[in-house]
Design a protein around this motif. Sequence first.
Motif, short mmCIF file in Angstrom:
data_model
loop_
_atom_site.label_atom_id
_atom_site.label_comp_id
_atom_site.label_asym_id
_atom_site.label_seq_id
_atom_site.Cartn_x
_atom_site.Cartn_y
_atom_site.Cartn_z
N SER A 173 -21.32 -7.35 -2.35
CA SER A 173 -20.16 -6.62 -2.88
C SER A 173 -20.61 -5.49 -3.78
CB SER A 173 -19.26 -7.59 -3.66
OG SER A 173 -18.22 -6.89 -4.32
N ALA A 174 -21.58 -5.74 -4.65
CA ALA A 174 -22.07 -4.71 -5.56
C ALA A 174 -22.69 -3.54 -4.79
CB ALA A 174 -23.10 -5.31 -6.52
N LEU A 175 -23.46 -3.85 -3.73
CA LEU A 175 -24.04 -2.79 -2.92
C LEU A 175 -22.95 -1.95 -2.25
CD1 LEU A 175 -26.41 -1.35 -1.56
CD2 LEU A 175 -26.39 -3.15 0.20
N PHE B 188 -19.82 -1.50 -3.24
CA PHE B 188 -19.11 -0.70 -4.24
C PHE B 188 -19.96 0.47 -4.73
CE2 PHE B 188 -16.33 -4.53 -5.23
CZ PHE B 188 -15.22 -3.99 -4.60
N SER B 189 -21.29 0.29 -4.77
CA SER B 189 -22.14 1.41 -5.18
C SER B 189 -22.09 2.51 -4.13
CB SER B 189 -23.58 0.93 -5.40
OG SER B 189 -24.23 0.62 -4.17
N THR C 117 -20.73 3.84 -13.72
CA THR C 117 -20.91 2.45 -13.33
C THR C 117 -21.21 1.59 -14.53
OG1 THR C 117 -21.77 3.19 -11.19
CG2 THR C 117 -22.20 0.91 -11.80
N TYR D 56 -18.99 -1.59 -16.10
CA TYR D 56 -19.53 -2.93 -16.28
C TYR D 56 -19.32 -3.48 -17.68
CZ TYR D 56 -20.95 -4.15 -11.76
OH TYR D 56 -20.87 -4.52 -10.46
N GLY E 83 -16.66 -4.26 0.07
CA GLY E 83 -16.84 -4.78 -1.28
C GLY E 83 -15.77 -5.77 -1.67
N SER F 87 -22.69 -9.70 -10.68
CA SER F 87 -22.38 -8.37 -10.16
C SER F 87 -22.97 -7.24 -10.99
CB SER F 87 -20.85 -8.19 -10.08
OG SER F 87 -20.29 -8.07 -11.37
N GLN G 128 -24.98 -4.14 -9.60
CA GLN G 128 -24.47 -2.84 -9.14
C GLN G 128 -25.02 -1.69 -9.99
OE1 GLN G 128 -20.22 -2.58 -8.61
NE2 GLN G 128 -20.26 -0.36 -8.45
N PHE H 2 -28.11 -0.47 -8.33
CA PHE H 2 -27.81 0.33 -7.15
C PHE H 2 -27.33 1.72 -7.53
CE2 PHE H 2 -26.78 -3.97 -5.13
CZ PHE H 2 -28.03 -4.08 -4.54
N ALA H 3 -26.45 1.79 -8.53
CA ALA H 3 -25.90 3.09 -8.94
C ALA H 3 -27.01 4.00 -9.48
CB ALA H 3 -24.82 2.90 -10.00
#
Length: 280
Positions: free
Chosen positions: A4-6, A8-9, A85, A89, A213, A233, A236, A239-240
């Motif tokens: 999901s985090a990937l 959303f990124s 991002t 968080y 996501g 999560s 993320q 990833f961002a």
Amino acid sequence: MVASALSFSLMGVCVKQVGGRIPAAEVVFARAIVSVALSWWLLHRAGIPAWGKRRWLLIWRGAIGTAALLCVYAALAALPLAAATVLQYLYPPFTALLAWLMLGEPIGKRVLAAMALGWLGVLLVAQPAGLLQGGATLPLFPVLIAVTGALFTALAYVSVRSLGTSEHPLVIVFYFPLVALPLSLPLVALNPVLPTPAELLWLVGVGVFTQLGQVYLTRSLTALPAARATAISYVQVLFAGGWGWLLFGESIDSWTIAGAGLVLAATLVSLSHSRQQKRS
């Protein structure tokens, strides 16, 4: 939750590509069109009734999620990808607190440790050295929008956790864009912008990656306590930072690397807690 985090990124990358010209409400509207179609197809293929049992709570989750998306997309358009991002968080501590207050979910020591590590990592990625040395700071209004989005996100995640006791994950995902369509349409009508063919492809990407996501997120939140799932999560942020460096030329300094290490540690602590609970 990591998948999901990937997703959303990658959604954030697509939003950054159109955010300079396409208003946030129009991005939400385009995303909702794609997600409604995909969700309906998934429900039909699985033979699951679409309308659910607790419809008012499903509508509430869709409305709060729409408000969160508007804030997140506006922040992504105005701030660097990594910074937006990072501010988003702020939601895991909000989620843990709200889940404790509203659902009675306990906050264990490992989850608290994971949250503390994640928060510290987020602060380091925010590059406090610039603030301490009088360097450039982020514009205040987009920062406030991002923080508001984090609070709305926490409310939405707690409602998903509650809905998980009675609703199929695909039904929860379906209601989100279904509610977002009528809520975002008036805002689009106030300031319509015709996307170019390239922007249209990026908008489709927003819808597809947000759908992925949401599906992975909802499956995670219906299987894990909200505080533990959202602590995982934090990945993320990694990833961002990577996409910002690769695609937008955003620098990655020692503060960012240190923060990324703490975020990864928070994820591992959360996962180790999950495995211990499963064994017991």
